[in-house]
Design a protein around this motif. Structure first.
Motif, mmCIF file in Angstrom:
data_model
loop_
_atom_site.group_PDB
_atom_site.id
_atom_site.type_symbol
_atom_site.label_atom_id
_atom_site.label_comp_id
_atom_site.label_asym_id
_atom_site.label_seq_id
_atom_site.Cartn_x
_atom_site.Cartn_y
_atom_site.Cartn_z
ATOM 1 N N SER A 125 -6.441 -11.829 47.303
ATOM 2 C CA SER A 125 -6.328 -10.904 46.172
ATOM 3 C C SER A 125 -5.732 -9.568 46.604
ATOM 4 O O SER A 125 -4.928 -8.970 45.880
ATOM 5 C CB SER A 125 -7.710 -10.677 45.542
ATOM 6 N N LEU A 126 -6.115 -9.113 47.791
ATOM 7 C CA LEU A 126 -5.572 -7.854 48.303
ATOM 8 C C LEU A 126 -4.064 -7.959 48.511
ATOM 9 O O LEU A 126 -3.313 -7.023 48.195
ATOM 10 C CB LEU A 126 -6.261 -7.489 49.616
ATOM 11 N N GLY A 127 -3.620 -9.091 49.026
ATOM 12 C CA GLY A 127 -2.186 -9.289 49.221
ATOM 13 C C GLY A 127 -1.421 -9.267 47.914
ATOM 14 O O GLY A 127 -0.318 -8.699 47.835
ATOM 15 N N LYS A 128 -1.996 -9.873 46.873
ATOM 16 C CA LYS A 128 -1.349 -9.831 45.558
ATOM 17 C C LYS A 128 -1.241 -8.396 45.055
ATOM 18 O O LYS A 128 -0.205 -7.990 44.511
ATOM 19 C CB LYS A 128 -2.144 -10.672 44.557
ATOM 20 N N ALA A 129 -2.322 -7.629 45.235
ATOM 21 C CA ALA A 129 -2.311 -6.243 44.770
ATOM 22 C C ALA A 129 -1.271 -5.417 45.526
ATOM 23 O O ALA A 129 -0.519 -4.635 44.926
ATOM 24 C CB ALA A 129 -3.703 -5.626 44.940
ATOM 25 N N VAL A 130 -1.211 -5.603 46.840
ATOM 26 C CA VAL A 130 -0.230 -4.867 47.648
ATOM 27 C C VAL A 130 1.190 -5.249 47.235
ATOM 28 O O VAL A 130 2.083 -4.396 47.140
ATOM 29 C CB VAL A 130 -0.457 -5.147 49.146
ATOM 30 N N GLY A 131 1.406 -6.541 46.963
ATOM 31 C CA GLY A 131 2.725 -6.987 46.531
ATOM 32 C C GLY A 131 3.136 -6.381 45.197
ATOM 33 O O GLY A 131 4.295 -5.982 45.011
ATOM 34 N N GLN A 132 2.182 -6.302 44.262
ATOM 35 C CA GLN A 132 2.488 -5.704 42.959
ATOM 36 C C GLN A 132 2.819 -4.221 43.099
ATOM 37 O O GLN A 132 3.732 -3.707 42.444
ATOM 38 C CB GLN A 132 1.292 -5.882 42.007
ATOM 39 N N ILE A 133 2.077 -3.537 43.960
ATOM 40 C CA ILE A 133 2.336 -2.106 44.165
ATOM 41 C C ILE A 133 3.681 -1.900 44.857
ATOM 42 O O ILE A 133 4.479 -1.040 44.465
ATOM 43 C CB ILE A 133 1.196 -1.473 44.985
ATOM 44 N N ALA A 134 3.946 -2.703 45.888
ATOM 45 C CA ALA A 134 5.208 -2.567 46.617
ATOM 46 C C ALA A 134 6.411 -2.921 45.752
ATOM 47 O O ALA A 134 7.529 -2.476 46.021
ATOM 48 C CB ALA A 134 5.189 -3.456 47.863
ATOM 49 N N GLY A 135 6.179 -3.705 44.695
ATOM 50 C CA GLY A 135 7.282 -4.105 43.827
ATOM 51 C C GLY A 135 7.680 -3.071 42.790
ATOM 52 O O GLY A 135 8.609 -3.310 42.006
ATOM 53 N N GLN A 136 7.010 -1.935 42.774
ATOM 54 C CA GLN A 136 7.398 -0.873 41.840
ATOM 55 C C GLN A 136 8.771 -0.307 42.206
ATOM 56 O O GLN A 136 9.163 -0.293 43.377
ATOM 57 C CB GLN A 136 6.349 0.248 41.848
ATOM 58 N N ARG A 137 9.480 0.161 41.206
ATOM 59 C CA ARG A 137 10.841 0.667 41.427
ATOM 60 C C ARG A 137 10.872 1.827 42.420
ATOM 61 O O ARG A 137 11.849 2.010 43.144
ATOM 62 C CB ARG A 137 11.456 1.118 40.104
ATOM 63 N N GLU A 138 9.806 2.610 42.440
ATOM 64 C CA GLU A 138 9.771 3.757 43.346
ATOM 65 C C GLU A 138 9.615 3.342 44.807
ATOM 66 O O GLU A 138 9.868 4.147 45.710
ATOM 67 C CB GLU A 138 8.619 4.698 42.959
ATOM 68 N N LEU A 139 9.197 2.102 45.041
ATOM 69 C CA LEU A 139 8.985 1.637 46.414
ATOM 70 C C LEU A 139 10.065 0.619 46.799
ATOM 71 O O LEU A 139 11.174 0.993 47.148
ATOM 72 C CB LEU A 139 7.578 1.054 46.544
#
Length: 234
Positions: free
Chosen positions: A109-123
């Protein structure tokens, strides 16, 4: 043109699941034949290959590379999901086994959350950096590929499938330290004796088994419901 683009993106999203089904289907056979540690190492190579293909897709201007990479990534995920839980549980001491298995779900679950955050346009979700995002799945695989050789094979696998009692004792001492571990070995032997008297069902036989039919239906419905909640679209 718009319909073709929509179909292409749908294939890119869904092909991960197709690969996952294939990977999960061959997991049991390969782990019994080659061992959990070897399978995990080979699976890491597969994930690194998939990450490299997806990371180079923009430079090569090839959407086919994204499809291939996503498919291989799905095979790797489907293959490793049951295998990882088994290996973590089997190399953990009995008193920590439940906790160790629960950490796998937590980090999933943590990996999914990190992936969603890293996928933001700002990142990493921008037009110039998205290949880095797609290739980032190879980083955990590379870490495991470099560290897993220092771990032994699963003690239950050595004793139950290879009948290597000395190898099993050596693996237990390496994992849990010096001490008296005969109780754990006896538990593995009891499990081995129990497994001999139990018929291993195929997927079709499992679906036809009346005793677990409704439990299986509930799991299928829950899994389908999760996929329909929009997580793939996100």
């Amino acid at each position: 043109h718009q319909d073709n683009l929509l179909l292409l993106w749908s294939l890119i999203v869904s092909i991960l699941g197709i690969g996952g089904v294939l990977g999960a289907s061959g997991s049991r056979y390969l782990t019994v034949k080659y061992g959990k540690k070897k399978c995990l190492l080979c699976n890491n190579l597969l994930m690194i290959t998939a990450a490299s293909i997806m990371g180079c897709s923009k430079m090569s201007q090839s959407f086919e590379m994204i499809l291939i990479g996503r498919f291989l990534c799905g095979v790797s995920v489907g293959f490793s999901t049951p295998l990882h839980h088994q290996y973590v549980g089997e190399i953990s001491p009995r008193k920590l086994r439940g906790f160790a298995n629960s950490t796998a779900s937590f980090f999933w679950s943590l990996g999914k959350a990190v992936g969603q955050i890293a996928g933001q346009r700002e990142l990493l979700g921008s037009q110039s950096r998205w290949p880095m995002l797609m290739a980032s799945c190879g980083i955990p695989a590379l870490v495991q590929l470099l560290t897993l050789p220092f771990f032994p094979e699963s003690p239950p696998y050595l004793l139950m499938h290879k009948e290597d009692q000395e190898g099993c004792k050596k693996a237990i001492r390496q994992l849990w330290g010096e001490g008296h571990h005969q109780a754990e070995i006896d538990d593995i032997m009891k499990e081995k004796a129990t497994m001999k008297s139990i018929k291993i069902l195929s997927v079709l036989e499992l679906m036809k088994e009346p005793a677990i039919r409704w439990q299986l239906y509930m799991i299928i419905i829950l899994t389908i419901s999760i996929q329909l909640c929009g997580i793939s679209a996100v």
